[in-house]
Design an enzyme around this catalytic site. Structure first.
Site, mmCIF file in Angstrom:
data_model
loop_
_atom_site.group_PDB
_atom_site.id
_atom_site.type_symbol
_atom_site.label_atom_id
_atom_site.label_comp_id
_atom_site.label_asym_id
_atom_site.label_seq_id
_atom_site.Cartn_x
_atom_site.Cartn_y
_atom_site.Cartn_z
ATOM 1 C CG ASP A 271 -2.200 0.749 1.142
ATOM 2 O OD1 ASP A 271 -3.167 0.604 1.588
ATOM 3 O OD2 ASP A 271 -1.907 1.548 0.227
HETATM 4 C C1 GLC Z 1 -4.453 4.313 -0.027
HETATM 5 C C2 GLC Z 1 -5.444 2.967 0.123
HETATM 6 C C3 GLC Z 1 -5.287 2.052 -0.941
HETATM 7 C C4 GLC Z 1 -5.104 2.765 -1.993
HETATM 8 C C5 GLC Z 1 -3.877 3.316 -2.259
HETATM 9 C C6 GLC Z 1 -3.542 4.322 -3.583
HETATM 10 O O1 GLC Z 1 -3.780 4.553 0.899
HETATM 11 O O2 GLC Z 1 -5.121 2.632 1.412
HETATM 12 O O3 GLC Z 1 -6.493 1.373 -0.517
HETATM 13 O O4 GLC Z 1 -5.197 2.048 -3.391
HETATM 14 O O5 GLC Z 1 -3.557 4.319 -1.091
HETATM 15 O O6 GLC Z 1 -4.426 5.462 -3.627
#
Ligand code: GLC
Length: 722
Positions: A271
């Site tokens: 993430d």
């Molecule tokens: C965010 C989320 C994830 C998302 C990623 C890109 O913090 O936790 O679900 O796909 O970053 O935006």
């Protein structure tokens, strides 16, 4: 809401905008040009013949790549890309959020939340949903859809429950699996997330989910395992939260399970800003750091290579997983944008509307106050969610509804009212609300209160509850429309009102969909994908959700990355174990307000004549259940037949029953259909940590059929022999 709370909300909003504005780069940060892309494809085909396997092609490209480029590709690029390399004919690969449609990509379809998709209990519809989002990805030149999110609903407070599929591992697995198949059917990479046990967004970088192996396998892994083994998901995103004290992006326990036990061969990506070291994630099996090479870069990795702590073979394996996964979907062999597909087309919007129609849940309907009949001439619309009704929670999953497509609850109900019906937005104590034939009270949360990177209260804002009670006191024909991403407190007002409809966050369909339901143009068929409790302490996790001394605070904990000191991990023990939701309520006889699988209809159904294909099965044999469902009312509608399995005797303690199959069936008035479902030994098994595997013990099992976990109308028994 108190001044303090209001102030808090304003501060939150500013904090959240600051957090998300930095990630909300406009789409197309990397310009797309099909001419250039076609030239790259020619270059690629010279290096790696498209007739070869994805793995063979990856090996050929890797053999050409410099060490620096092989390191560069595992580090993310421009926040939402896998970096391309013209010299090898590889274009940039774009990613975008998320399950409810494309964030930051202009005019797109804003779907109802994933929790609404779960409430439909309709596998085919959710395949179609994934497929429709994939069409919009192809139209917009997005190659990787950062969804579905599948984390289990453990507490109603989780700020991101709206992005997931509820409390039951089987329901979450089945529906997210269909979504993934729909996405990848058009060559778009799905990314199942957030691996694993990401069941709260409160202090998410530091709050360790401490979960025993049996609970992980029976509750928190299944949706991910199904994604890998049955839906063929091509990428898994590790969560922010630590699991058993180790950050997910460097957690050998969970990534080892994913790769070595489940045989996952796709991309393990982290993430955004959830990587905190170079060495640990690298050796744990992380393939791709996002959003950029903060740790996976030459400065960190070359010394580790030179010291022999990591090897080029390990590096090449990561690059191979990235390249072969993209090859397997045809991503590098086509220009990003495909004008054969359209975004926000009527066809796509109709799918979103169907999800809303089938996901809205009718929870209470005293004296059939709904649907509104022609006798109703005065309709009062009350409450803070009537106008500008929230369409989504706030966070990476949110999708903007095009201005000209916005229809809030008031506008939708007014627009659909019949001839001579007077619909007004008024106060709960107005003369009009007092004399109206029906009063709709629109209350609940919004993206300012239910959002990523923080958790929410279970109770709706106190002013909202006061509005409900005031409206109901002035007029018994009061119906509450709840806007929320999960369960809310209901005990303090539920007996004052005649009707309750859970409308969640419905994306673009919003006011039109709810009008179709309340006027009866659509018969509600949604079923709760989680348990709604009477009292917070009835929640099995309520006493373990936040350790002593930790209080929910309103200020989202900014992503405290990098520093181990600032990132002092603290622990949340999942002491309720496998007894989550109805598994708790049905085993320990705790009556819920509304049970898992519950939802009313404007018609009635009979579930009867259940039969089993055998009274005994053994080994890998499966058993077939047939049951008749009849629409005994005067209006067409859909029913969800739910199949729960109860193990009458087992060496380990087990929940009273567990959902192991379901089928949704549409019936005209008076019509009967026979529904067939099968179960095999997987449905009878529990996970035994002592032998680190699933065990189906010989003995008697019950099959329970009904239209909710507590409304069981047919029970059959059979024997299983190992
Ligand atoms: C965010 C989320 C994830 C998302 C990623 C890109 O913090 O936790 O679900 O796909 O970053 O935006």
């Amino acid at each position: 809401m108190s001044i303090k709370k209001k102030l808090g909300s304003i501060v939150i909003s500013l904090a959240m905008i600051s957090i998300f504005s930095c990630v909300n780069l406009d789409a197309g940060a990397v310009q797309k040009n099909s001419e250039r892309e076609l030239a790259l494809i020619d270059k690629l085909h010279e290096i790696a013949d498209p007739s070869l396997s994805p793995e063979q092609r990856a090996d050929l490209v890797i053999s050409k790549m410099s060490l620096e480029d092989r390191i560069r590709i595992i580090g993310g690029y421009q926040r939402f890309y896998i970096k391309g390399f013209a010299e090898y004919g590889l274009r940039d690969v774009e990613m975008a959020d998320a399950t409810m449609g494309l964030r930051n990509h202009g005019r797109v379809t804003a779907f109802p939340m994933a929790i609404v998709m779960a409430s439909t209990w309709n596998r085919d519809l959710i395949f179609q949903t994934g497929n429709t989002v994939a069409k919009e990805c192809r139209a917009k030149g997005v190659d990787v859809l950062l969804g579905p999110g599948v984390n289990i609903y453990r507490v109603p407070n989780n700020g991101r429950n709206y992005e997931y599929f509820g409390e039951d591992p089987y329901l979450a697995a089945q529906l997210s699996g269909e979504y993934i198949k729909g996405i990848q059917d058009l060559g778009i990479m799905a990314v199942v997330k957030h691996f694993v046990a990401d069941n709260s967004d409160f202090d998410r970088h530091r709050m360790s989910s401490d979960v025993d192996e049996r609970t992980l396998n029976e509750i928190y892994y299944p949706a991910f395992k199904n994604a890998v083994q049955n839906a063929g998901v091509k990428s898994v995103m590790t969560a922010y939260n630590p699991v058993n004290g180790v950050s997910a992006s460097e957690n050998t326990q969970i990534i080892g399970t994913l790769n070595n036990k489940w045989g996952f061969k796709g991309i393990v990506m982290a993430d955004w800003e959830s990587v905190y070291n170079a060495y640990e994630p690298f050796v744990a099996g992380l393939d791709l750091e996002m959003p950029g090479p903060r740790f996976f870069n030459a400065k960190n990795l070359i010394p580790l290579l030179e010291e022999g702590k990591i090897t080029e073979e390990q590096l090449n394996n990561k690059v191979k997983r990235i390249l072969s996964t993209c090859f397997s979907l045809g991503i590098y062999d086509r220009p990003a944008v495909d004008s054969n597909f359209a975004a926000h087309s009527d066809e796509n919007r109709a799918v979103a509307m169907k999800v809303a129609h089938e996901g809205i849940i009718l929870l209470k309907n005293k004296d059939n106050i709904l649907p509104v009949t022609e006798k109703v001439k005065k309709i009062a619309i009350v409450g803070p969610r009537a106008k500008n009704t929230p369409s989504t929670g706030f966070g990476a999953g949110m999708v903007t509804v095009p201005e000209d497509a916005k229809v809030d609850f008031y506008t939708g109900i007014k627009a659909a009212a019949g001839e001579g019906v007077d619909v007004r937005k008024v106060g709960a104590s107005s003369k009009f609300a007092r004399e109206a034939d029906v009063v709709f009270v629109c209350v609940g949360f919004s993206g300012w209160l239910e959002m990523e990177s923080m958790d929410r209260d279970w109770e709706m804002p106190s002013s909202h509850v006061r509005t409900i009670k005031r409206a109901a006191k002035n007029n018994p024909n009061t119906v509450v429309l709840i806007t929320a991403g999960g369960g809310v407190e209901t005990e303090s007002w539920i007996n004052d009102v005649a009707g309750v409809v859970h409308t969640f966050y419905l994306g673009e369909p919003r006011g039109t969909a709810i009008a179709d339901i309340i006027y009866g143009d659509v018969n509600p068929s949604g079923k709760l994908p989680y348990t709604m409790v009477k009292r917070y302490e009835d929640l099995p996790a309520s006493e373990y959700y936040l350790p002593e001394g930790k209080k929910l605070f309103r200020f989202p904990r900014l992503a405290l990355n990098g520093s181990k000191v600032l990132r002092k991990i603290w622990h949340v023990e999942y002491k309720e174990g496998i007894y989550l939701g109805y598994r708790h309520h049905d085993t320990f006889n705790v009556a819920p307000q509304f049970e898992f699988g519950f939802g009313l209809s404007y018609t009635t159904f009979d579930i009867k004549n259940a039969k089993l294909s055998a009274t005994e099965i053994s080994g890998d044999q499966s058993i077939t259940v047939t049951v008749d469902v009849t629409n005994t009312g005067d209006r067409a509608g859909s029913e969800v037949v739910q199949l729960y399995v109860a193990d009458k005797e087992s060496s380990l303690d087990r929940p009273a029953q567990e959902l192991k199959n379901f089928e949704k069936v549409f019936l005209e008035p008076g019509e009967t259909k026979s529904v067939t479902m099968t179960i095999s030994k997987d449905a009878l098994s529990y996970f035994d940590p002592a032998v680190d595997s699933w065990v189906a013990e010989s003995g008697e099992f019950e099959i329970r059929l009904g239209n909710s976990s507590r409304n069981i109308s047919q029970t059959l028994t059979f024997n299983y022999k190992k």
